[in-house]
Write an enzyme that holds these catalytic residues in place. Structure first.
Site, PDB file in Angstrom:
ATOM      1  N   HIS A 106      -8.046  -5.463  -0.219  1.00  0.00           N
ATOM      2  CA  HIS A 106      -6.792  -4.756   0.000  1.00  0.00           C
ATOM      3  C   HIS A 106      -6.218  -5.126   1.377  1.00  0.00           C
ATOM      4  CE1 HIS A 106      -4.021  -1.321  -0.567  1.00  0.00           C
ATOM      5  NE2 HIS A 106      -4.211  -1.057   0.714  1.00  0.00           N
TER       6      HIS A 106
ATOM      7  N   SER B 278       0.839  -1.194   0.000  1.00  0.00           N
ATOM      8  CA  SER B 278       0.000   0.000   0.000  1.00  0.00           C
ATOM      9  C   SER B 278       0.877   1.247   0.000  1.00  0.00           C
ATOM     10  CB  SER B 278      -0.969  -0.059   1.180  1.00  0.00           C
ATOM     11  OG  SER B 278      -2.013   0.868   1.028  1.00  0.00           O
TER      12      SER B 278
ATOM     13  N   GLU C 160      -9.301  -5.550  -4.622  1.00  0.00           N
ATOM     14  CA  GLU C 160      -8.781  -4.422  -3.841  1.00  0.00           C
ATOM     15  C   GLU C 160      -9.891  -3.498  -3.330  1.00  0.00           C
ATOM     16  OE1 GLU C 160      -5.675  -3.627  -3.007  1.00  0.00           O
ATOM     17  OE2 GLU C 160      -4.348  -4.693  -4.377  1.00  0.00           O
TER      18      GLU C 160
END
Length: 530
Positions: free
Chosen positions: A445, A214, A344
């Site tokens: 995610h 990330s 995600e």
């Protein structure tokens, strides 16, 4: 609030042979008790924890505390010590605009953690993997990532490092010399520490992999193009974050405007001037000194700085916008592994207002795509996905994550080896995340991270097939760290990237297989909306 806190925390990653040879002897193992609990770094000895299969050393300084006059300055060398320093407890998180209670406000946070197999230091030096945690460069801490599984099963030395977050690491202001990317400088300081000290922990300073997820993945991209990082790492892994990433309104976090991980220095400095004005530091001549007098707790709770933190380019640290640098081929030639998760966008949909109605879906499309919203709505009707939330998840996944990933892959592959993956376990453990009953979590995610690390508070419970997937992923990641190629004995074949292929990573027979990213994520359509 607690759910949003968990979501935000997750989001938000010049050497020569003579230099390496000269630095390898600076730090030496000092194991008077024979257990390996004490290691001598170039600043002084540290005493860690020894378990049957691994050793850990926590809160090891790699730079001086960036406090007082060192706030918003490049990281400085830590002060040496002579007696063994306690390295059995984690450091505090860096000061940050974290919405929990108590809010982390400790600026004395430039520490790293080292985890090694018990065999490290005996025989051939082991590959070193340096982890940049996620959190959008706004939140998070290295201490949340227990690397003992990765270190022992992969036979590598793992370093997890803190770096300054939010305004403390990335504020740009014309009165602060060199500002806009102090957090990236912290990462480089940690990598230089690794170069000087890896050998003392049984690691190979000439074989370092930088990896992150990330926000940490965005930082991996930045370091790939940053001149000061040249020679500090030899492989790169970016998990859920590409150089080409941009997002429309609400695309990552509900309520956040359209943006990207990168912002020009001029715009960043304008934001910094406005920030300083909110604290009564509007006078350009005295703004720097004025800001340094503001307590960290006050800076951290500024409401305008609680979202994702952009990194300034056009600076000494990051001269070029990273996606532009990639297009021009101006990046460090190291093998790369780039990847995303299959779903995600499920996490951003879960933390949008609930219930997620059709009216809300259409409004969010309008805010995100303006005049093109009707085209997106026709391409992604709720009826085709089962619910408005699932439709928005598909939009966010494809537009924000998967297709920009493909852009990076194609740019990189012309000049360096590239291996692309897609984590696709749609029943991955949810841990501390909470999803509405009508929104399956999928491969959301962050969902791949617990397959590599034991994440503090996440409590992942794997099925036998998921455990096998985790073991195989550790095999792929650490083989890549060792050789620049993830393929190894007892691992399904992983082909290098060519055009749009990726290795799909899911449990069960046939769960690891090739997949066409462009077809799976509708990238042809999204290319027409650029």
């Amino acid at each position: 609030m607690k759910r949003n806190r968990r979501w935000v925390r997750s989001l938000l990653a010049v050497t020569a042979a003579g230099v390496l040879a000269g630095s390898a002897g600076v730090a030496q193992a000092a194991t008077g008790d024979g257990s390996g609990a004490v290691v001598r770094t170039d600043s002084g000895p540290v005493r860690g924890t020894v378990a049957p299969e691994y050793r850990t050393f926590q809160k090891v300084p790699f730079a001086a505390p960036p406090t007082g006059e060192l706030r918003w300055r490049s990281p400085q060398p830590s002060r040496p010590w002579s007696e063994p320093r306690d390295a059995t407890k984690p450091s505090s998180p860096c000061a940050q605009a974290y919405s929990g209670d108590p809010r982390p406000t400790d600026e004395d946070c430039l520490y790293l953690n080292v985890t090694t197999p018990r065999s490290a230091g005996h025989g051939r030096p082991k590959p070193v993997m340096v982890w940049l945690h996620g959190g959008g460069n706004s939140y998070g801490t290295a201490a949340d990532f227990d690397a003992q599984r990765l270190a022992t099963r992969g036979d590598v030395v793992v370093v997890t490092t803190n770096y300054r977050q939010g305004v403390f690491g990335f504020l740009a202001h014309p009165g602060l010399a060199g500002s806009g990317a102090f957090g990236l400088e912290d990462q480089q300081a940690a990598l230089r520490w690794v170069r000087r000290n890896a050998a003392a922990f049984g690691g190979d300073p000439g074989n370092v992999t930088l990896f992150g997820e990330s926000g940490g993945a965005f930082d991996v991209c930045a370091q790939l193009t940053a001149p000061g990082a040249r020679g500090l790492f030899h492989r790169a892994i970016a998990q859920s974050g590409s150089c080409a990433t941009t997002w429309p309104a609400n695309g990552i976090v509900y309520g956040q405007p359209a943006s990207s991980p990168w912002l020009s220095l001029a715009r960043s400095e304008a934001n910094g001037v406005a920030f300083a004005g909110r604290f009564g530091c509007a006078d350009p001549a005295t703004a720097a000194a004025c800001l340094r007098r503001v307590p960290a707790a006050e800076l951290a709770k500024d409401p305008e700085t609680s979202g994702l933190t952009t990194v300034a380019f056009g600076t000494r640290v990051l001269p070029e916008n990273p996606p532009d640098a990639l297009r021009q081929g101006r990046f460090h030639r190291v093998p790369v592994m780039w990847g995303t998760t299959r779903d995600e966008g499920r996490l951003s949909a879960a933390y949008s207002p609930q219930p997620f109605t059709e009216e809300q879906y259409q409004r969010m499309l309008g805010e995100a795509f303006g005049e093109q919203a009707s085209r997106v709505a026709a391409r992604y009707p709720s009826s085709a996905y089962g619910s408005p939330a699932l439709a928005w998840s598909a939009v966010a996944t494809n537009r924000v994550w998967s297709c920009p990933q493909l852009t990076d892959d194609r740019l990189l592959a012309g000049r360096t080896p590239v291996y692309t993956y897609e984590f696709a376990d749609r029943n991955a453990p949810q841990g501390y995340f909470r999803f509405p009953p009508d929104l399956p979590s999928g491969a959301f995610h962050f969902s791949e991270v617990p397959y590599l690390f034991d994440v503090v508070g996440f409590a992942a419970k794997f099925t036998p097939e998921q455990q096998r997937l985790a073991d195989r992923m550790i095999g792929y990641w650490t083989r890549f760290a060792a050789t620049g190629d993830p393929n190894g004995r007892d691992l399904p074949k992983w082909s290098p990237f060519r055009n749009s292929n990726a290795q799909s990573l899911a449990p069960g027979d046939g769960g690891i297989r090739p997949v066409d990213l462009a077809a799976e994520h509708d990238c042809g359509f999204w290319a027409t909306l650029r």
